[in-house]
Design a protein around this motif. Structure first.
Motif, PDB file in Angstrom:
ATOM      1  N   ASN A   1      44.239 -44.871   0.607  1.00 31.44           N
ATOM      2  CA  ASN A   1      44.906 -45.585   1.843  1.00 31.44           C
ATOM      3  C   ASN A   1      43.916 -45.240   3.037  1.00 31.44           C
ATOM      4  O   ASN A   1      43.755 -46.024   3.972  1.00 31.44           O
ATOM      5  CB  ASN A   1      46.190 -44.754   2.024  1.00 31.44           C
ATOM      6  CG  ASN A   1      47.158 -45.453   0.951  1.00 31.44           C
ATOM      7  OD1 ASN A   1      48.154 -44.774   0.533  1.00 31.44           O
ATOM      8  ND2 ASN A   1      47.027 -46.431   0.396  1.00 31.44           N
ATOM      9  N   ILE A   2      43.529 -43.807   3.194  1.00 32.03           N
ATOM     10  CA  ILE A   2      42.748 -43.194   4.043  1.00 32.03           C
ATOM     11  C   ILE A   2      41.483 -44.069   4.180  1.00 32.03           C
ATOM     12  O   ILE A   2      41.083 -44.451   5.304  1.00 32.03           O
ATOM     13  CB  ILE A   2      42.672 -41.807   4.144  1.00 32.03           C
ATOM     14  CG1 ILE A   2      44.053 -41.118   4.244  1.00 32.03           C
ATOM     15  CG2 ILE A   2      41.646 -41.247   5.257  1.00 32.03           C
ATOM     16  CD1 ILE A   2      44.063 -39.734   3.879  1.00 32.03           C
ATOM     17  N   ALA A   3      40.927 -44.402   3.015  1.00 31.28           N
ATOM     18  CA  ALA A   3      39.580 -44.889   2.891  1.00 31.28           C
ATOM     19  C   ALA A   3      39.678 -46.250   3.529  1.00 31.28           C
ATOM     20  O   ALA A   3      38.655 -46.738   4.298  1.00 31.28           O
ATOM     21  CB  ALA A   3      38.856 -44.960   1.586  1.00 31.28           C
ATOM     22  N   ASP A   4      40.592 -46.949   3.127  1.00 33.71           N
ATOM     23  CA  ASP A   4      40.772 -48.525   3.479  1.00 33.71           C
ATOM     24  C   ASP A   4      41.037 -48.467   5.108  1.00 33.71           C
ATOM     25  O   ASP A   4      40.644 -49.461   5.621  1.00 33.71           O
ATOM     26  CB  ASP A   4      42.054 -49.130   2.743  1.00 33.71           C
ATOM     27  CG  ASP A   4      42.217 -49.190   1.433  1.00 33.71           C
ATOM     28  OD1 ASP A   4      40.644 -49.087   0.850  1.00 33.71           O
ATOM     29  OD2 ASP A   4      42.918 -49.369   0.732  1.00 33.71           O
ATOM     30  N   ALA A   5      41.761 -47.485   5.658  1.00 31.65           N
ATOM     31  CA  ALA A   5      41.858 -47.534   6.956  1.00 31.65           C
ATOM     32  C   ALA A   5      40.643 -47.571   7.722  1.00 31.65           C
ATOM     33  O   ALA A   5      40.560 -48.120   8.757  1.00 31.65           O
ATOM     34  CB  ALA A   5      42.853 -46.389   7.369  1.00 31.65           C
ATOM     35  N   ILE A   6      39.942 -46.576   7.156  1.00 32.49           N
ATOM     36  CA  ILE A   6      38.503 -46.267   7.976  1.00 32.49           C
ATOM     37  C   ILE A   6      37.474 -47.338   7.539  1.00 32.49           C
ATOM     38  O   ILE A   6      36.303 -47.297   7.907  1.00 32.49           O
ATOM     39  CB  ILE A   6      37.923 -44.979   7.963  1.00 32.49           C
ATOM     40  CG1 ILE A   6      37.582 -44.608   6.228  1.00 32.49           C
ATOM     41  CG2 ILE A   6      39.028 -44.000   8.490  1.00 32.49           C
ATOM     42  CD1 ILE A   6      37.138 -43.102   6.273  1.00 32.49           C
ATOM     43  N   GLU A   7      37.830 -48.131   6.397  1.00 33.77           N
ATOM     44  CA  GLU A   7      36.881 -48.969   6.035  1.00 33.77           C
ATOM     45  C   GLU A   7      35.556 -48.530   5.453  1.00 33.77           C
ATOM     46  O   GLU A   7      34.565 -48.920   5.556  1.00 33.77           O
ATOM     47  CB  GLU A   7      36.403 -50.167   7.042  1.00 33.77           C
ATOM     48  CG  GLU A   7      37.439 -51.027   7.545  1.00 33.77           C
ATOM     49  CD  GLU A   7      37.097 -51.906   8.623  1.00 33.77           C
ATOM     50  OE1 GLU A   7      35.771 -51.804   9.121  1.00 33.77           O
ATOM     51  OE2 GLU A   7      37.841 -52.806   8.968  1.00 33.77           O
TER      52      GLU A   7
ATOM     53  N   LYS B   1      53.087 -40.012   0.421  1.00 37.42           N
ATOM     54  CA  LYS B   1      52.863 -41.475   0.434  1.00 37.42           C
ATOM     55  C   LYS B   1      51.672 -42.113   0.648  1.00 37.42           C
ATOM     56  O   LYS B   1      51.227 -43.148   0.612  1.00 37.42           O
ATOM     57  CB  LYS B   1      53.996 -42.293   1.112  1.00 37.42           C
ATOM     58  CG  LYS B   1      55.215 -42.243   0.550  1.00 37.42           C
ATOM     59  CD  LYS B   1      56.231 -43.098   1.388  1.00 37.42           C
ATOM     60  CE  LYS B   1      57.681 -43.011   0.826  1.00 37.42           C
ATOM     61  NZ  LYS B   1      58.586 -43.741   1.540  1.00 37.42           N
ATOM     62  N   THR B   2      50.706 -41.082   1.297  1.00 35.13           N
ATOM     63  CA  THR B   2      49.564 -41.336   1.732  1.00 35.13           C
ATOM     64  C   THR B   2      48.488 -40.891   0.843  1.00 35.13           C
ATOM     65  O   THR B   2      48.627 -39.574  -0.004  1.00 35.13           O
ATOM     66  CB  THR B   2      49.092 -40.560   3.034  1.00 35.13           C
ATOM     67  OG1 THR B   2      50.058 -41.053   4.102  1.00 35.13           O
ATOM     68  CG2 THR B   2      47.610 -40.981   3.534  1.00 35.13           C
TER      69      THR B   2
ATOM     70  N   VAL C   1      43.781 -31.180   8.688  1.00 31.16           N
ATOM     71  CA  VAL C   1      45.028 -31.839   9.918  1.00 31.16           C
ATOM     72  C   VAL C   1      45.543 -30.849  10.236  1.00 31.16           C
ATOM     73  O   VAL C   1      45.934 -30.761  11.488  1.00 31.16           O
ATOM     74  CB  VAL C   1      45.567 -32.944   8.846  1.00 31.16           C
ATOM     75  CG1 VAL C   1      46.737 -33.493   9.876  1.00 31.16           C
ATOM     76  CG2 VAL C   1      44.910 -34.208   8.691  1.00 31.16           C
ATOM     77  N   GLN C   2      46.275 -29.925   9.515  1.00 30.10           N
ATOM     78  CA  GLN C   2      47.024 -28.774   9.855  1.00 30.10           C
ATOM     79  C   GLN C   2      46.262 -27.941  10.970  1.00 30.10           C
ATOM     80  O   GLN C   2      46.758 -27.482  12.129  1.00 30.10           O
ATOM     81  CB  GLN C   2      47.616 -28.025   8.771  1.00 30.10           C
ATOM     82  CG  GLN C   2      48.643 -28.496   7.866  1.00 30.10           C
ATOM     83  CD  GLN C   2      48.855 -27.636   6.721  1.00 30.10           C
ATOM     84  OE1 GLN C   2      48.072 -26.863   6.231  1.00 30.10           O
ATOM     85  NE2 GLN C   2      50.081 -27.811   6.374  1.00 30.10           N
TER      86      GLN C   2
ATOM     87  N   LYS D   1      47.162 -39.787  11.421  1.00 31.09           N
ATOM     88  CA  LYS D   1      47.950 -40.817  11.805  1.00 31.09           C
ATOM     89  C   LYS D   1      48.807 -41.354  10.669  1.00 31.09           C
ATOM     90  O   LYS D   1      49.915 -41.535  10.720  1.00 31.09           O
ATOM     91  CB  LYS D   1      47.210 -42.035  12.245  1.00 31.09           C
ATOM     92  CG  LYS D   1      47.679 -43.350  12.805  1.00 31.09           C
ATOM     93  CD  LYS D   1      46.819 -44.166  13.256  1.00 31.09           C
ATOM     94  CE  LYS D   1      47.380 -45.465  13.861  1.00 31.09           C
ATOM     95  NZ  LYS D   1      48.207 -46.458  12.757  1.00 31.09           N
ATOM     96  N   MET D   2      48.152 -41.356   9.214  1.00 37.68           N
ATOM     97  CA  MET D   2      48.888 -41.785   8.242  1.00 37.68           C
ATOM     98  C   MET D   2      49.805 -40.892   7.855  1.00 37.68           C
ATOM     99  O   MET D   2      51.125 -41.294   7.306  1.00 37.68           O
ATOM    100  CB  MET D   2      47.791 -42.363   7.248  1.00 37.68           C
ATOM    101  CG  MET D   2      46.942 -43.394   7.632  1.00 37.68           C
ATOM    102  SD  MET D   2      45.876 -43.833   6.351  1.00 37.68           S
ATOM    103  CE  MET D   2      47.334 -44.905   5.203  1.00 37.68           C
ATOM    104  N   PHE D   3      49.510 -39.588   7.733  1.00 35.72           N
ATOM    105  CA  PHE D   3      50.484 -38.491   7.359  1.00 35.72           C
ATOM    106  C   PHE D   3      51.672 -38.639   8.261  1.00 35.72           C
ATOM    107  O   PHE D   3      52.896 -38.388   7.827  1.00 35.72           O
ATOM    108  CB  PHE D   3      49.856 -37.062   7.601  1.00 35.72           C
ATOM    109  CG  PHE D   3      49.047 -36.930   6.502  1.00 35.72           C
ATOM    110  CD1 PHE D   3      48.690 -37.693   5.205  1.00 35.72           C
ATOM    111  CD2 PHE D   3      48.027 -35.885   6.723  1.00 35.72           C
ATOM    112  CE1 PHE D   3      47.498 -37.361   4.170  1.00 35.72           C
ATOM    113  CE2 PHE D   3      46.852 -35.315   5.565  1.00 35.72           C
ATOM    114  CZ  PHE D   3      46.887 -36.379   4.590  1.00 35.72           C
ATOM    115  N   LEU D   4      51.586 -38.912   9.468  1.00 28.55           N
ATOM    116  CA  LEU D   4      52.562 -38.917  10.524  1.00 28.55           C
ATOM    117  C   LEU D   4      53.416 -40.033  10.332  1.00 28.55           C
ATOM    118  O   LEU D   4      54.770 -40.097  10.327  1.00 28.55           O
ATOM    119  CB  LEU D   4      51.997 -38.785  11.958  1.00 28.55           C
ATOM    120  CG  LEU D   4      51.488 -37.323  12.215  1.00 28.55           C
ATOM    121  CD1 LEU D   4      51.011 -37.486  13.795  1.00 28.55           C
ATOM    122  CD2 LEU D   4      52.369 -36.158  12.079  1.00 28.55           C
ATOM    123  N   GLU D   5      52.758 -41.327  10.280  1.00 24.14           N
ATOM    124  CA  GLU D   5      53.388 -42.316  10.095  1.00 24.14           C
ATOM    125  C   GLU D   5      53.925 -42.758   8.769  1.00 24.14           C
ATOM    126  O   GLU D   5      55.132 -43.184   8.760  1.00 24.14           O
ATOM    127  CB  GLU D   5      52.711 -43.556  10.632  1.00 24.14           C
ATOM    128  CG  GLU D   5      52.143 -43.650  12.078  1.00 24.14           C
ATOM    129  CD  GLU D   5      51.241 -44.757  12.315  1.00 24.14           C
ATOM    130  OE1 GLU D   5      50.921 -45.596  11.497  1.00 24.14           O
ATOM    131  OE2 GLU D   5      51.090 -44.677  13.493  1.00 24.14           O
TER     132      GLU D   5
END
Length: 203
Positions: A38-44, A33-34, A64-65, A24-28
């Motif tokens: 950032n990913i850790a924060d997103a999943i808490e 920039k990810t 992800v690929q 989700k973050m790679f795409l958005e």
């Protein structure tokens, strides 16, 4: 369910949570920039939790690929249905183009962004192997049936894939504007290009 089975299930659930958030973050936001934080924060969770499963962002991108290739393979299986081999090959080419046009950010992660080079493939497998095998198998059937001019299946797959990839990539980078009128349908024109190319390589 035993302790080992429960732990394995929990491990897979955590990996799914991480890769879902990462995609989700790679795409958005874009891969560059990810960050792992950032990913850790997103999943808490803490970044350290992610490092228990993936050694770095490259390894996470590789995962992800792999999921993206499975989406493409599913599209092939859904749309490549003709009993005629050449029609199936045409359906495959058009499905590839349509997938790229409909999923530009995902396509960029799969085929345009620089691929990770420090990933242990013995652990994570070969990215896109099943998708490539599906494509090569169909092309090989066409060659064995005397329907294509190629003798070498790998050379044929490389040329056909390059044709489809070139069309999608040129469009995603806005390089086709000089050749396609503004009022034209890009998918229709690119699908027509696939048709014409496949006509040119028929035996």
């Amino acid at each position: 369910m035993g302790i080992s089975e429960r732990k394995e299930r929990e491990r897979e659930e955590m990996k799914t949570m991480i890769t879902t958030a990462a995609m989700k973050m790679f795409l958005e936001d874009g891969y560059a920039k990810t960050s792992i934080r950032n990913i850790a924060d997103a999943i808490e969770y803490s970044p350290g939790t992610i490092y228990l499963y993936y050694k770095d962002k490259d390894e996470l991108l590789f995962e992800v690929q792999a999921q993206a290739y499975l989406k493409l393979l599913a599209a092939f299986k859904q749309n490549v249905t003709s009993t005629d081999l050449l029609e199936r090959l045409e359906q495959l080419g058009k499905t590839y183009v349509s997938f790229g046009l409909a999923n530009p950010e995902l396509y960029d992660l799969m085929f345009i962004i620089r691929a990770p080079t420090n990933v242990d493939k013995e652990v994570h497998g070969d990215n896109g192997h099943d998708t490539l095998t599906y494509t090569i198998s169909l092309i090989e059937e066409c060659i064995q049936a005397g329907l294509l001019i190629f003798k070498d299946v790998n050379q044929a797959a490389l040329q056909i894939w390059s044709m489809a990839h070139g069309l999608v990539s040129l469009n995603l980078r806005c390089r086709l504007k000089v050749m396609i009128p503004e009022e034209a349908s890009v998918p229709e024109i690119l699908h027509k290009a696939i048709e014409e190319y496949l006509l040119s390589i028929r035996a």
